[in-house]
Design an enzyme around this catalytic site. Structure first.
Site, short mmCIF file in Angstrom:
data_model
loop_
_atom_site.label_atom_id
_atom_site.label_comp_id
_atom_site.label_asym_id
_atom_site.label_seq_id
_atom_site.Cartn_x
_atom_site.Cartn_y
_atom_site.Cartn_z
N GLY A 113 -10.08 -2.23 11.41
CA GLY A 113 -9.59 -2.95 10.92
C GLY A 113 -9.40 -4.83 11.68
N ASN A 114 -8.53 -5.10 10.94
CA ASN A 114 -8.13 -6.68 11.61
C ASN A 114 -7.76 -6.97 12.67
OD1 ASN A 114 -8.07 -8.95 9.11
ND2 ASN A 114 -6.46 -8.10 8.21
N THR A 116 -8.44 -5.33 15.62
CA THR A 116 -9.07 -4.79 16.09
C THR A 116 -10.88 -6.07 16.11
OG1 THR A 116 -9.37 -2.10 15.21
CG2 THR A 116 -11.43 -3.19 16.52
N ASP A 138 -6.43 -1.31 3.52
CA ASP A 138 -5.75 -2.02 2.72
C ASP A 138 -6.85 -3.20 1.28
OD1 ASP A 138 -3.74 -1.27 3.48
OD2 ASP A 138 -3.46 -2.52 5.59
N ARG A 173 12.41 8.80 -17.59
CA ARG A 173 12.25 7.58 -16.31
C ARG A 173 11.83 6.56 -15.88
NH1 ARG A 173 13.84 13.89 -12.44
NH2 ARG A 173 16.30 13.92 -13.15
N GLY A 181 0.58 -0.60 2.57
CA GLY A 181 0.17 -2.39 3.00
C GLY A 181 1.26 -2.92 2.76
N HIS A 182 1.23 -3.64 4.07
CA HIS A 182 2.47 -4.35 4.69
C HIS A 182 2.60 -5.76 4.32
CE1 HIS A 182 5.63 -2.27 6.16
NE2 HIS A 182 5.11 -0.65 7.15
N ARG A 277 13.32 6.90 -9.93
CA ARG A 277 13.24 7.65 -8.89
C ARG A 277 12.25 7.03 -7.73
NH1 ARG A 277 16.60 10.08 -10.38
NH2 ARG A 277 17.76 12.24 -10.59
N ARG A 286 -3.95 8.40 3.65
CA ARG A 286 -5.48 7.71 3.96
C ARG A 286 -5.78 8.78 4.73
NH1 ARG A 286 -2.27 3.87 8.99
NH2 ARG A 286 -3.30 5.78 10.62
O1 F6P Z 1 -3.66 -0.95 8.37
C1 F6P Z 1 -3.70 0.45 7.41
C2 F6P Z 1 -2.12 1.17 7.08
O2 F6P Z 1 -2.31 2.16 6.65
C3 F6P Z 1 -1.05 -0.40 6.51
O3 F6P Z 1 -1.45 0.22 4.74
C4 F6P Z 1 0.18 0.67 6.66
O4 F6P Z 1 1.57 -0.37 6.82
C5 F6P Z 1 -0.13 0.49 7.94
O5 F6P Z 1 -1.26 0.99 8.13
C6 F6P Z 1 0.91 1.83 8.69
O6 F6P Z 1 0.55 2.39 9.96
P1 F6P Z 1 1.01 3.72 10.66
O7 F6P Z 1 -0.03 4.54 10.63
O8 F6P Z 1 0.72 2.43 12.46
O9 F6P Z 1 2.25 3.51 10.86
#
Ligand code: F6P
Length: 359
Positions: A113-114, A116, A138, A173, A181-182, A277, A286
């Site tokens: 990804g990024n 890398t 992401d 509820r 996705g941070h 909730r 993942r």
């Molecule tokens: O980059 C993929 C990702 O799953 C993001 O969506 C998530 O914020 C992050 O990796 C979580 O990272 P880790 O697996 O190191 O907890």
């Protein structure tokens, strides 16, 4: 010809399918003239020389397997050029270059990804023949319309929202489903729309909690006691968006709740009195088999890599643009993030359906 191959960064669905596509097509094309060197645990294996010759059979029967048979690790780009005592003053980059030379690698195939891609570009700038494949749930890699792993994660997050619908409906509820996705909200946006969420919150569009409450109260007034919010783990309020990075970090460090969704749940409950909730599928998003789309995409990417190796086209990432697999120069993409533009077509579609983006 000797080809080194590694998977780096957070894993995702489709890594094994992509490895299989690269290696099988290389063997089909070059037969005994190609040797494959599997590098363990991402760049860590290249740094420490954890590299072994692998055969056709190692990459057979892995199409549907989740994770990566090579292992992976996160090795921050910013640490690559720091001299280290354990390497007698040499850097991680020096060690990687040494190992490429030691194993006489003609090309390094890197799936990542990024982060890398920044290191892949660095290796390329230092004379290594590199070709990369874009992976991440992401979908935030610059230069490609689609990364592999994304669609599989969208399917999982959508299934979570689907399942939440029935229980939310029975109890009347409000539910928050926190999606990974941070920094970017593609996954939340796609899963939110596909799962029929009523509110979607992503990092690119800072939310106003009062506006969200208004939406929920209006829904209730109109007979809809249930509401579902798809919230990216990196969602932030409009107040937080005005903070400096330092202030933001300090504010989050003292936040009582374990994640933004729980804080939001408390804020909404306080303001509206509604029962809320929170569900967090987390790394579940993942895991497991790649969906058919990702199997297809990785097969297209992987076989394109072999074509590029045959043509000695190095220094590129294989990308999907307008449904064509094309090479994109690493310098064009390294260090850039593909974020959700607030006026993109998907957001317009969400708004057209009356989905609130929290503003
Ligand atoms: O980059 C993929 C990702 O799953 C993001 O969506 C998530 O914020 C992050 O990796 C979580 O990272 P880790 O697996 O190191 O907890």
């Amino acid at each position: 010809m000797k080809i080194g191959i590694l998977t780096s960064g957070g894993d995702c669905q489709g890594l094994n399918s992509a490895l299989r596509a690269v290696v099988k097509s290389l063997f089909f094309r070059f037969g005994e003239n190609v040797e494959i060197y599997g590098i363990r645990d991402g760049y860590r294996g290249l740094i420490y020389g954890n590299i072994e010759k692998m055969g056709w059979n190692d990459f057979s029967g892995i199409l549907t397997l989740g994770g990566t048979i090579l292992g992976t690790s996160r090795q921050p780009f910013k640490t690559m050029c720091t001299p280290l005592e354990e390497f007698k003053g040499k850097t991680r980059l020096d060690k990687m270059l040494e190992n490429c030379k030691k194993y006489k690698l003609d090309c390094l195939v890197i799936l990542g990804g990024n982060g890398t891609h920044k290191t892949a570009h660095l290796l390329s700038q230092n004379g290594i023949n590199v070709i990369t494949l874009p992976k991440t749930i992401d979908n935030d890699l610059w230069g490609t319309d689609m990364t592999f792993g994304f669609q599989s994660a969208v399917d999982i997050a959508t299934n979570v929202i689907d399942s939440i619908h029935s229980t939310a409906s029975s109890h009347g509820r409000v539910f928050i489903v926190e999606v990974m996705g941070h920094k970017v909200g593609w996954l939340t946006l796609y899963a939110g729309i596909s799962g029929g969420a009523d509110v979607i919150l992503i990092p690119e569009i800072p939310y106003d909690v009062d506006k969200i409450c208004k939406v929920l109260q209006e829904r209730k007034k109109n007979g809809k006691a249930l509401s579902i919010l798809a919230v990216a783990e990196g969602a932030l309020s409009k107040e937080e968006a005005k903070m400096s990075k330092k202030e933001f970090r300090a504010a989050r460090a003292v936040m009582q709740e374990p994640s933004i969704s729980y804080r939001l749940a408390n804020e909404i409950a306080e303001r509206t009195g509604q029962e809320i909730r929170v569900t967090i599928p987390g790394h579940f998003q993942r895991g497991g088999s790649p969906c058919a789309y990702d199997r297809m995409l990785t097969t297209r990417f992987g076989t394109a890599v072999t074509e590029m190796i045959a043509n000695k086209e190095y220094g590129y990432m294989v990308a999907l643009r307008n449904n064509q697999v094309v090479p994109v120069p690493l310098e064009e993409i390294a260090g850039k993030l593909k974020i959700v533009s607030p006026d993109c077509e998907e957001i317009r579609a969400a708004k057209a359906l009356g989905i609130s983006m929290g503003i």
